[in-house]
Design a protein around this motif. Structure first.
Motif, PDB file in Angstrom:
ATOM      1  N   VAL A 199       0.861  -1.187   0.000  1.00 44.92           N
ATOM      2  CA  VAL A 199       0.000   0.000   0.000  1.00 44.92           C
ATOM      3  C   VAL A 199       0.892   1.229   0.000  1.00 44.92           C
ATOM      4  CG1 VAL A 199      -1.822   1.235   1.213  1.00 44.92           C
ATOM      5  CG2 VAL A 199      -1.758  -1.276   1.283  1.00 44.92           C
ATOM      6  N   ALA A 200       0.786   2.027  -1.042  1.00 42.87           N
ATOM      7  CA  ALA A 200       1.619   3.221  -1.166  1.00 42.87           C
ATOM      8  C   ALA A 200       1.095   4.343  -0.270  1.00 42.87           C
ATOM      9  CB  ALA A 200       1.664   3.670  -2.625  1.00 42.87           C
ATOM     10  N   GLY A 201       1.894   5.408  -0.140  1.00 43.94           N
ATOM     11  CA  GLY A 201       1.541   6.504   0.754  1.00 43.94           C
ATOM     12  C   GLY A 201       1.248   7.803   0.040  1.00 43.94           C
ATOM     13  N   SER A 202       0.975   8.822   0.836  1.00 43.97           N
ATOM     14  CA  SER A 202       0.677  10.159   0.334  1.00 43.97           C
ATOM     15  C   SER A 202       0.842  11.145   1.470  1.00 43.97           C
ATOM     16  CB  SER A 202      -0.759  10.225  -0.195  1.00 43.97           C
ATOM     17  OG  SER A 202      -1.172  11.561  -0.394  1.00 43.97           O
ATOM     18  N   ASP A 203       1.222  12.371   1.143  1.00 38.38           N
ATOM     19  CA  ASP A 203       1.322  13.419   2.163  1.00 38.38           C
ATOM     20  C   ASP A 203      -0.005  13.673   2.850  1.00 38.38           C
ATOM     21  OD1 ASP A 203       3.973  13.737   1.624  1.00 38.38           O
ATOM     22  OD2 ASP A 203       3.738  15.565   0.430  1.00 38.38           O
ATOM     23  N   ASN A 204      -1.119  13.365   2.169  1.00 43.06           N
ATOM     24  CA  ASN A 204      -2.441  13.687   2.700  1.00 43.06           C
ATOM     25  C   ASN A 204      -2.933  12.701   3.759  1.00 43.06           C
ATOM     26  OD1 ASN A 204      -2.619  15.838   0.900  1.00 43.06           O
ATOM     27  ND2 ASN A 204      -3.555  14.574  -0.693  1.00 43.06           N
ATOM     28  N   LEU A 205      -2.408  11.506   3.767  1.00 43.06           N
ATOM     29  CA  LEU A 205      -2.984  10.460   4.622  1.00 43.06           C
ATOM     30  C   LEU A 205      -2.956  10.788   6.116  1.00 43.06           C
ATOM     31  CD1 LEU A 205      -1.707   7.262   2.785  1.00 43.06           C
ATOM     32  CD2 LEU A 205      -4.030   8.187   2.810  1.00 43.06           C
ATOM     33  N   PRO A 206      -1.867  11.395   6.641  1.00 52.90           N
ATOM     34  CA  PRO A 206      -1.868  11.672   8.082  1.00 52.90           C
ATOM     35  C   PRO A 206      -2.774  12.820   8.500  1.00 52.90           C
ATOM     36  CG  PRO A 206       0.376  11.481   7.228  1.00 52.90           C
ATOM     37  CD  PRO A 206      -0.534  11.623   6.048  1.00 52.90           C
ATOM     38  N   THR A 207      -3.218  13.634   7.538  1.00 52.40           N
ATOM     39  CA  THR A 207      -3.928  14.858   7.900  1.00 52.40           C
ATOM     40  C   THR A 207      -5.388  14.894   7.447  1.00 52.40           C
ATOM     41  OG1 THR A 207      -3.121  15.931   5.881  1.00 52.40           O
ATOM     42  CG2 THR A 207      -1.799  16.203   7.878  1.00 52.40           C
ATOM     43  N   ARG A 208      -5.810  13.948   6.650  1.00 52.57           N
ATOM     44  CA  ARG A 208      -7.185  13.943   6.163  1.00 52.57           C
ATOM     45  C   ARG A 208      -7.827  12.589   6.430  1.00 52.57           C
ATOM     46  NH1 ARG A 208      -6.526  16.634   0.093  1.00 52.57           N
ATOM     47  NH2 ARG A 208      -5.413  18.535   0.757  1.00 52.57           N
ATOM     48  N   ALA A 209      -9.148  12.583   6.456  1.00 51.41           N
ATOM     49  CA  ALA A 209      -9.879  11.321   6.612  1.00 51.41           C
ATOM     50  C   ALA A 209      -9.577  10.416   5.422  1.00 51.41           C
ATOM     51  CB  ALA A 209     -11.374  11.594   6.705  1.00 51.41           C
ATOM     52  N   ILE A 210      -9.323   9.155   5.692  1.00 46.06           N
ATOM     53  CA  ILE A 210      -9.011   8.209   4.639  1.00 46.06           C
ATOM     54  C   ILE A 210     -10.309   7.647   4.071  1.00 46.06           C
ATOM     55  CG2 ILE A 210      -7.821   6.046   4.102  1.00 46.06           C
ATOM     56  CD1 ILE A 210      -5.927   6.636   6.422  1.00 46.06           C
ATOM     57  N   ASP A 211     -10.384   7.575   2.763  1.00 46.08           N
ATOM     58  CA  ASP A 211     -11.566   7.079   2.074  1.00 46.08           C
ATOM     59  C   ASP A 211     -11.942   5.691   2.608  1.00 46.08           C
ATOM     60  OD1 ASP A 211     -13.521   6.259   0.327  1.00 46.08           O
ATOM     61  OD2 ASP A 211     -12.250   6.281  -1.463  1.00 46.08           O
ATOM     62  N   PRO A 212     -13.135   5.539   3.186  1.00 43.06           N
ATOM     63  CA  PRO A 212     -13.542   4.231   3.723  1.00 43.06           C
ATOM     64  C   PRO A 212     -13.502   3.119   2.680  1.00 43.06           C
ATOM     65  CG  PRO A 212     -15.033   5.962   4.467  1.00 43.06           C
ATOM     66  CD  PRO A 212     -14.153   6.574   3.418  1.00 43.06           C
ATOM     67  N   ALA A 213     -13.788   3.467   1.421  1.00 43.99           N
ATOM     68  CA  ALA A 213     -13.756   2.451   0.365  1.00 43.99           C
ATOM     69  C   ALA A 213     -12.339   1.932   0.161  1.00 43.99           C
ATOM     70  CB  ALA A 213     -14.306   3.031  -0.938  1.00 43.99           C
ATOM     71  N   LEU A 214     -11.355   2.823   0.301  1.00 44.14           N
ATOM     72  CA  LEU A 214      -9.961   2.411   0.185  1.00 44.14           C
ATOM     73  C   LEU A 214      -9.580   1.488   1.337  1.00 44.14           C
ATOM     74  CD1 LEU A 214      -7.139   2.611  -1.083  1.00 44.14           C
ATOM     75  CD2 LEU A 214      -6.827   4.779   0.144  1.00 44.14           C
ATOM     76  N   VAL A 215     -10.005   1.845   2.530  1.00 45.56           N
ATOM     77  CA  VAL A 215      -9.715   1.006   3.705  1.00 45.56           C
ATOM     78  C   VAL A 215     -10.334  -0.377   3.539  1.00 45.56           C
ATOM     79  CG1 VAL A 215     -10.065   0.752   6.187  1.00 45.56           C
ATOM     80  CG2 VAL A 215      -9.500   3.000   5.238  1.00 45.56           C
ATOM     81  N   GLU A 216     -11.583  -0.431   3.088  1.00 43.48           N
ATOM     82  CA  GLU A 216     -12.256  -1.718   2.914  1.00 43.48           C
ATOM     83  C   GLU A 216     -11.596  -2.542   1.816  1.00 43.48           C
ATOM     84  OE1 GLU A 216     -14.578  -3.127   4.815  1.00 43.48           O
ATOM     85  OE2 GLU A 216     -14.231  -1.371   6.099  1.00 43.48           O
ATOM     86  N   ALA A 217     -11.138  -1.878   0.756  1.00 42.04           N
ATOM     87  CA  ALA A 217     -10.469  -2.600  -0.331  1.00 42.04           C
ATOM     88  C   ALA A 217      -9.176  -3.230   0.162  1.00 42.04           C
ATOM     89  CB  ALA A 217     -10.193  -1.654  -1.496  1.00 42.04           C
ATOM     90  N   VAL A 218      -8.430  -2.489   0.990  1.00 48.78           N
ATOM     91  CA  VAL A 218      -7.182  -3.029   1.533  1.00 48.78           C
ATOM     92  C   VAL A 218      -7.475  -4.187   2.475  1.00 48.78           C
ATOM     93  CG1 VAL A 218      -5.215  -2.494   3.025  1.00 48.78           C
ATOM     94  CG2 VAL A 218      -5.874  -0.908   1.214  1.00 48.78           C
ATOM     95  N   LYS A 219      -8.515  -4.055   3.302  1.00 51.13           N
ATOM     96  CA  LYS A 219      -8.904  -5.167   4.180  1.00 51.13           C
ATOM     97  C   LYS A 219      -9.185  -6.433   3.365  1.00 51.13           C
ATOM     98  CE  LYS A 219     -11.230  -2.887   8.085  1.00 51.13           C
ATOM     99  NZ  LYS A 219     -12.547  -2.724   8.739  1.00 51.13           N
ATOM    100  N   ALA A 220      -9.908  -6.258   2.274  1.00 51.82           N
ATOM    101  CA  ALA A 220     -10.301  -7.411   1.471  1.00 51.82           C
ATOM    102  C   ALA A 220      -9.100  -8.087   0.828  1.00 51.82           C
ATOM    103  CB  ALA A 220     -11.305  -6.979   0.401  1.00 51.82           C
ATOM    104  N   VAL A 221      -8.237  -7.309   0.211  1.00 47.64           N
ATOM    105  CA  VAL A 221      -7.103  -7.893  -0.501  1.00 47.64           C
ATOM    106  C   VAL A 221      -6.067  -8.451   0.465  1.00 47.64           C
ATOM    107  CG1 VAL A 221      -5.637  -5.849  -0.737  1.00 47.64           C
ATOM    108  CG2 VAL A 221      -5.680  -7.546  -2.565  1.00 47.64           C
ATOM    109  N   ALA A 222      -6.040  -7.944   1.693  1.00 48.73           N
ATOM    110  CA  ALA A 222      -5.092  -8.459   2.689  1.00 48.73           C
ATOM    111  C   ALA A 222      -5.344  -9.925   3.005  1.00 48.73           C
ATOM    112  CB  ALA A 222      -5.181  -7.631   3.974  1.00 48.73           C
ATOM    113  N   GLY A 223      -6.562 -10.383   2.823  1.00 47.35           N
ATOM    114  CA  GLY A 223      -6.888 -11.779   3.080  1.00 47.35           C
ATOM    115  C   GLY A 223      -6.532 -12.702   1.947  1.00 47.35           C
ATOM    116  N   ARG A 224      -5.999 -12.137   0.864  1.00 51.53           N
ATOM    117  CA  ARG A 224      -5.707 -12.954  -0.311  1.00 51.53           C
ATOM    118  C   ARG A 224      -4.233 -12.874  -0.722  1.00 51.53           C
ATOM    119  NH1 ARG A 224      -9.940  -9.509  -3.052  1.00 51.53           N
ATOM    120  NH2 ARG A 224     -11.867  -9.984  -1.930  1.00 51.53           N
ATOM    121  N   THR A 225      -3.386 -12.506   0.221  1.00 50.97           N
ATOM    122  CA  THR A 225      -1.972 -12.338  -0.119  1.00 50.97           C
ATOM    123  C   THR A 225      -1.086 -13.041   0.896  1.00 50.97           C
ATOM    124  OG1 THR A 225      -0.251 -10.712  -0.659  1.00 50.97           O
ATOM    125  CG2 THR A 225      -1.699 -10.174   1.174  1.00 50.97           C
TER     126      THR A 225
END
Length: 329
Positions: free
Chosen positions: A83-109
């Protein structure tokens, strides 16, 4: 994550998936991706995929588009997900869809990792709970405050906890990718990759050598204001707890408590960090190690050397050679 031996080892191409989004730091993806691509030159078999939440191309941190190959949720299996990063991640709300997508793919790696502030996404997804992790030096304190169930290692270039990997700021994604290639294919192959890319296989020291050790000032009306200004103005003076307490008109216990609550360190620790930052500035400007030790208040080159090795992981000479201005030297 699933522990799947069929995915894990030598059963064909290893699929490396980078999870990206608008604003993603380009070097997070390109730097680590190039390591895997170059490993193929020397006999590895990595297949790189770039995945976003909706499968659409994304705009990177430098404003250019990055082509996406897959919808994150459609990834059925992968050897490694980063999962790559961005300057915005520590200071803004993270897109819930992005969080859920990472949760899902984490179970398949087989392996899961983050580059730079991508750790904030893993943490938000609950994938770092109870683990050791790191992130960009500028954000380690905010990371630790936001996710107290994670043991943050602020100086590490990358951290492995089981099959979960987190790396420090930006270019450390290259260090992480090299470590993953070494895990897969051994030292001989990864050494060839590092030489081809003209990078260190293992860089000396931690990420603190790049950071400012003094990241916060006391509040404007704090009794510590006069103390910290006096330390900065004359780092070689007597800055014992007793003398600093007298300057602030506090007891030594009150002074120590204020340093802890307002600056997150002890009086002695703060003095040493100021001296190290002053020493780094002197070395950056081309001063000798001997001059620097005197200027920063260390008293001797050996005391300076010990402080650098303890806090930065490198000697003063190595630091000077690495960070001094290149033009005209």
């Amino acid at each position: 994550m699933r522990q799947n031996d069929a995915v894990a080892a030598n059963a064909g191409p290893r699929v490396i998936v980078f999870i990206v989004f608008d604003g993603v730091t380009l070097l997070d993806v390109a730097g680590a991706g190039e390591v895997f691509a170059e490993a193929n030159r020397f006999g590895a078999d990595y297949r790189i995929k770039i995945a976003s939440v909706d499968g659409r191309d994304v705009t990177t941190s430098i404003g250019i588009p990055l082509g996406v190959t897959d919808i994150a949720a459609s990834i059925e299996s992968a050897d490694t997900v980063l999962v790559a990063g961005s300057d915005n991640l520590p200071t803004r709300a993270i897109d819930p869809a992005l969080v859920e997508a990472v949760k899902a793919v984490a179970g398949r790696t087989r392996r899961l990792g983050s580059i730079c502030t991508g750790s904030f996404i893993l943490a938000q997804a609950g994938l770092l709970s109870g683990r050791r992790a790191t992130t960009h030096w500028r954000n380690v304190r905010a990371f630790a405050r936001a996710f107290p169930d994670i043991t943050v290692e602020p100086d590490s270039i990358f951290v492995r906890d089981g099959d979960v990997f987190t790396s420090a700021g930006i270019s450390s994604g290259i260090d992480l990718a090299l470590a993953l290639v070494e895990q897969d294919h051994g030292t001989d192959l990864v050494r060839d990759v590092a030489r081809w890319l003209v990078v260190y296989l293992r860089r000396a020291g931690g990420q603190s050598q790049f950071s400012s050790l003094i990241e916060a000032d006391p509040p404007p009306q704090s009794a510590l204001r006069a103390v910290t200004e006096a330390i900065a103005a004359n780092p070689g003076a007597d800055h014992s707890v007793r003398s600093l307490a007298a300057r602030a008109s506090l007891s030594t216990r009150q002074l120590t408590r204020l340093f802890r609550s307002e600056l997150g360190t002890t009086p002695a620790g703060y003095v040493e960090m100021v001296r190290i930052d002053i020493a780094r500035s002197a070395l950056d400007a081309g001063r000798t190690v001997t001059d620097t030790a005197h200027l920063a208040g260390f008293g001797s080159t050996e005391t300076l050397r010990r402080a650098f090795v303890e806090h930065l992981g490198v000697s003063p000479k190595a630091y000077r050679d690495r960070f001094r201005t290149a033009i005209g030297t």
